[in-house]
Scaffold this motif. Structure first.
Motif, PDB file in Angstrom:
ATOM      1  N   VAL A 123       0.871  -1.178   0.000  1.00 12.00           N
ATOM      2  CA  VAL A 123       0.000   0.000   0.000  1.00 12.00           C
ATOM      3  C   VAL A 123       0.903   1.221   0.000  1.00 12.00           C
ATOM      4  O   VAL A 123       1.771   1.361   0.877  1.00 12.00           O
ATOM      5  CB  VAL A 123      -0.936   0.028   1.226  1.00 12.00           C
ATOM      6  N   ASP A 124       0.743   2.078  -1.009  1.00 11.24           N
ATOM      7  CA  ASP A 124       1.601   3.260  -1.149  1.00 11.24           C
ATOM      8  C   ASP A 124       3.077   2.879  -1.161  1.00 11.24           C
ATOM      9  O   ASP A 124       3.927   3.584  -0.600  1.00 11.24           O
ATOM     10  CB  ASP A 124       1.325   4.259  -0.016  1.00 11.24           C
ATOM     11  N   GLY A 125       3.384   1.728  -1.770  1.00  4.97           N
ATOM     12  CA  GLY A 125       4.764   1.274  -1.878  1.00  4.97           C
ATOM     13  C   GLY A 125       5.301   0.587  -0.636  1.00  4.97           C
ATOM     14  O   GLY A 125       6.443   0.123  -0.639  1.00  4.97           O
ATOM     15  N   ARG A 126       4.499   0.491   0.406  1.00  8.47           N
ATOM     16  CA  ARG A 126       4.924  -0.143   1.657  1.00  8.47           C
ATOM     17  C   ARG A 126       4.414  -1.569   1.708  1.00  8.47           C
ATOM     18  O   ARG A 126       3.230  -1.818   1.544  1.00  8.47           O
ATOM     19  CB  ARG A 126       4.379   0.651   2.846  1.00  8.47           C
ATOM     20  N   VAL A 127       5.335  -2.530   1.918  1.00  8.73           N
ATOM     21  CA  VAL A 127       4.950  -3.938   1.976  1.00  8.73           C
ATOM     22  C   VAL A 127       4.248  -4.217   3.309  1.00  8.73           C
ATOM     23  O   VAL A 127       4.764  -3.865   4.378  1.00  8.73           O
ATOM     24  CB  VAL A 127       6.181  -4.863   1.832  1.00  8.73           C
ATOM     25  N   LEU A 128       3.067  -4.844   3.247  1.00 11.72           N
ATOM     26  CA  LEU A 128       2.311  -5.182   4.444  1.00 11.72           C
ATOM     27  C   LEU A 128       2.731  -6.558   4.961  1.00 11.72           C
ATOM     28  O   LEU A 128       2.935  -7.483   4.189  1.00 11.72           O
ATOM     29  CB  LEU A 128       0.807  -5.192   4.153  1.00 11.72           C
ATOM     30  N   ASP A 129       2.833  -6.666   6.260  1.00  8.83           N
ATOM     31  CA  ASP A 129       3.185  -7.934   6.905  1.00  8.83           C
ATOM     32  C   ASP A 129       1.889  -8.670   7.232  1.00  8.83           C
ATOM     33  O   ASP A 129       1.346  -8.546   8.334  1.00  8.83           O
ATOM     34  CB  ASP A 129       4.000  -7.663   8.170  1.00  8.83           C
ATOM     35  N   LEU A 130       1.379  -9.440   6.271  1.00 15.64           N
ATOM     36  CA  LEU A 130       0.113 -10.151   6.437  1.00 15.64           C
ATOM     37  C   LEU A 130       0.351 -11.601   6.827  1.00 15.64           C
ATOM     38  O   LEU A 130       1.296 -12.235   6.354  1.00 15.64           O
ATOM     39  CB  LEU A 130      -0.706 -10.116   5.145  1.00 15.64           C
ATOM     40  N   THR A 131      -0.527 -12.123   7.668  1.00 14.55           N
ATOM     41  CA  THR A 131      -0.507 -13.553   7.943  1.00 14.55           C
ATOM     42  C   THR A 131      -1.099 -14.280   6.739  1.00 14.55           C
ATOM     43  O   THR A 131      -1.678 -13.660   5.839  1.00 14.55           O
ATOM     44  CB  THR A 131      -1.339 -13.893   9.189  1.00 14.55           C
ATOM     45  N   LYS A 132      -0.977 -15.600   6.718  1.00 14.24           N
ATOM     46  CA  LYS A 132      -1.513 -16.367   5.591  1.00 14.24           C
ATOM     47  C   LYS A 132      -3.032 -16.225   5.479  1.00 14.24           C
ATOM     48  O   LYS A 132      -3.579 -16.133   4.375  1.00 14.24           O
ATOM     49  CB  LYS A 132      -1.125 -17.834   5.728  1.00 14.24           C
ATOM     50  N   ILE A 133      -3.698 -16.210   6.619  1.00 12.35           N
ATOM     51  CA  ILE A 133      -5.148 -16.056   6.588  1.00 12.35           C
ATOM     52  C   ILE A 133      -5.527 -14.675   6.075  1.00 12.35           C
ATOM     53  O   ILE A 133      -6.442 -14.525   5.255  1.00 12.35           O
ATOM     54  CB  ILE A 133      -5.746 -16.304   7.983  1.00 12.35           C
ATOM     55  N   GLU A 134      -4.840 -13.652   6.548  1.00  8.59           N
ATOM     56  CA  GLU A 134      -5.137 -12.289   6.094  1.00  8.59           C
ATOM     57  C   GLU A 134      -4.904 -12.161   4.594  1.00  8.59           C
ATOM     58  O   GLU A 134      -5.725 -11.574   3.878  1.00  8.59           O
ATOM     59  CB  GLU A 134      -4.272 -11.284   6.854  1.00  8.59           C
ATOM     60  N   PHE A 135      -3.794 -12.717   4.104  1.00  7.48           N
ATOM     61  CA  PHE A 135      -3.551 -12.662   2.665  1.00  7.48           C
ATOM     62  C   PHE A 135      -4.629 -13.427   1.913  1.00  7.48           C
ATOM     63  O   PHE A 135      -5.121 -12.986   0.868  1.00  7.48           O
ATOM     64  CB  PHE A 135      -2.179 -13.234   2.306  1.00  7.48           C
ATOM     65  N   GLY A 136      -5.004 -14.600   2.421  1.00 10.63           N
ATOM     66  CA  GLY A 136      -6.027 -15.399   1.764  1.00 10.63           C
ATOM     67  C   GLY A 136      -7.349 -14.663   1.651  1.00 10.63           C
ATOM     68  O   GLY A 136      -8.029 -14.715   0.619  1.00 10.63           O
ATOM     69  N   LEU A 137      -7.739 -13.961   2.716  1.00 14.01           N
ATOM     70  CA  LEU A 137      -8.981 -13.190   2.672  1.00 14.01           C
ATOM     71  C   LEU A 137      -8.905 -12.070   1.642  1.00 14.01           C
ATOM     72  O   LEU A 137      -9.816 -11.897   0.824  1.00 14.01           O
ATOM     73  CB  LEU A 137      -9.273 -12.602   4.058  1.00 14.01           C
ATOM     74  N   LEU A 138      -7.807 -11.305   1.674  1.00 13.15           N
ATOM     75  CA  LEU A 138      -7.669 -10.198   0.726  1.00 13.15           C
ATOM     76  C   LEU A 138      -7.572 -10.704  -0.702  1.00 13.15           C
ATOM     77  O   LEU A 138      -8.166 -10.132  -1.629  1.00 13.15           O
ATOM     78  CB  LEU A 138      -6.439  -9.367   1.082  1.00 13.15           C
ATOM     79  N   ASP A 139      -6.832 -11.793  -0.904  1.00 14.42           N
ATOM     80  CA  ASP A 139      -6.678 -12.365  -2.244  1.00 14.42           C
ATOM     81  C   ASP A 139      -8.031 -12.802  -2.798  1.00 14.42           C
ATOM     82  O   ASP A 139      -8.368 -12.519  -3.953  1.00 14.42           O
ATOM     83  CB  ASP A 139      -5.708 -13.539  -2.174  1.00 14.42           C
ATOM     84  N   LEU A 140      -8.801 -13.490  -1.964  1.00 14.77           N
ATOM     85  CA  LEU A 140     -10.113 -13.969  -2.418  1.00 14.77           C
ATOM     86  C   LEU A 140     -11.064 -12.810  -2.689  1.00 14.77           C
ATOM     87  O   LEU A 140     -11.695 -12.746  -3.758  1.00 14.77           O
ATOM     88  CB  LEU A 140     -10.712 -14.907  -1.369  1.00 14.77           C
ATOM     89  N   LEU A 141     -11.173 -11.883  -1.743  1.00 16.59           N
ATOM     90  CA  LEU A 141     -12.105 -10.767  -1.917  1.00 16.59           C
ATOM     91  C   LEU A 141     -11.730  -9.914  -3.124  1.00 16.59           C
ATOM     92  O   LEU A 141     -12.599  -9.522  -3.914  1.00 16.59           O
ATOM     93  CB  LEU A 141     -12.121  -9.906  -0.655  1.00 16.59           C
ATOM     94  N   SER A 142     -10.436  -9.643  -3.297  1.00 22.51           N
ATOM     95  CA  SER A 142     -10.007  -8.768  -4.391  1.00 22.51           C
ATOM     96  C   SER A 142     -10.050  -9.455  -5.749  1.00 22.51           C
ATOM     97  O   SER A 142      -9.963  -8.793  -6.785  1.00 22.51           O
ATOM     98  CB  SER A 142      -8.590  -8.245  -4.129  1.00 22.51           C
ATOM     99  N   SER A 143     -10.171 -10.791  -5.753  1.00 22.16           N
ATOM    100  CA  SER A 143     -10.239 -11.505  -7.031  1.00 22.16           C
ATOM    101  C   SER A 143     -11.571 -11.268  -7.744  1.00 22.16           C
ATOM    102  O   SER A 143     -11.688 -11.510  -8.938  1.00 22.16           O
ATOM    103  CB  SER A 143     -10.045 -13.011  -6.805  1.00 22.16           C
TER     104      SER A 143
END
Length: 229
Positions: free
Chosen positions: A149-169
């Motif tokens: 976000v704004d060039g800053r890498v977010l430190d997401l857990t696997k579940i958090e990434f999975g939720l964002l990946d699915l929703l944003s797909s």
């Protein structure tokens, strides 16, 4: 084939024996620790597949132990607490725990949750390779599982990434709570669906938003969530 290993971190002898007996019945070799420092050392040396971690440990508490363990292992972590305070549960999950149970609980309940976690791949939240998605300052790279976000890498857990990946797909598509559980946690998930709200709340904080001021994730009360870039 070697047996899976479980680490039980608990200073109560009674609870320690209960968990040890349960995990041995589930086919684990069981490692034990009665304090946080020993737990981190054992986890680093033995690389367990699952950790049952009491919140109220002497010295270094369970939340700090969870944070340290998560830095070097992908083990499933179940937090155990005798407190009913929701803050403890939310903080515990925000540092990388997969689930929690509240004392008193039945051995059958804990066994069911352990079995459900073992049935889903550890990387269950991973989606098939896909093109990079960009929504304004938000950039999601499914192949390398990186979010900025704004060039800053977010430190997401696997579940958090999975939720964002699915929703944003599927922007603007509403995902029900059951769909999120099945797709991110796995269709054999056993547990309280409140865990979705905890992880979405943590994800929102990292994205710089809240439920009252959504930037990307909108809540559909009584239904689920959708991604609105």
């Amino acid at each position: 084939m070697s047996r899976p290993r479980a680490l039980v971190v608990e200073d109560s002898p009674e609870f320690m024996l209960l968990c040890r007996h349960l995990l041995e019945k589930e086919g684990f070799d069981v490692l034990v620790a009665t304090d946080g420092i020993a737990a981190v050392e054992i986890a680093q040396r033995e690389n367990p597949d699952i950790a049952i971690l009491d919140l109220g440990l002497p010295g270094v508490d369970g939340i700090e132990v969870c944070r340290r363990i998560r830095q070097f292992t992908d083990a499933y972590i179940v937090m155990v607490t005798g407190r009913t305070d929701e803050v403890d549960k939310i903080v515990g999950l925000s540092v990388g725990a997969d689930d929690y149970v509240t004392k008193p609980f039945s051995p059958r309940e804990l066994a069911a949750r352990i079995q459900a976690m073992r049935r889903r791949p550890r990387a269950a939240a991973a989606a098939p390779s896909a093109a990079i998605r960009e929504y304004g300052p938000l950039r999601i790279d499914p192949d390398v599982r990186e979010v900025t976000v704004d060039g800053r890498v977010l430190d997401l857990t696997k579940i958090e990434f999975g939720l964002l990946d699915l929703l944003s797909s599927a922007p603007r598509r509403t995902f029900t709570r059951n769909q999120l559980l099945e797709d991110v946690w796995g269709d054999n998930w056993y547990g309280d669906d409140h865990i979705i709200d905890v992880h979405v709340g943590n994800l929102r904080k990292k994205l710089g938003e809240s439920a009252s001021t959504p930037r990307y994730i909108r809540t559909l009360r009584g239904v689920g969530y959708r991604f609105e870039p």
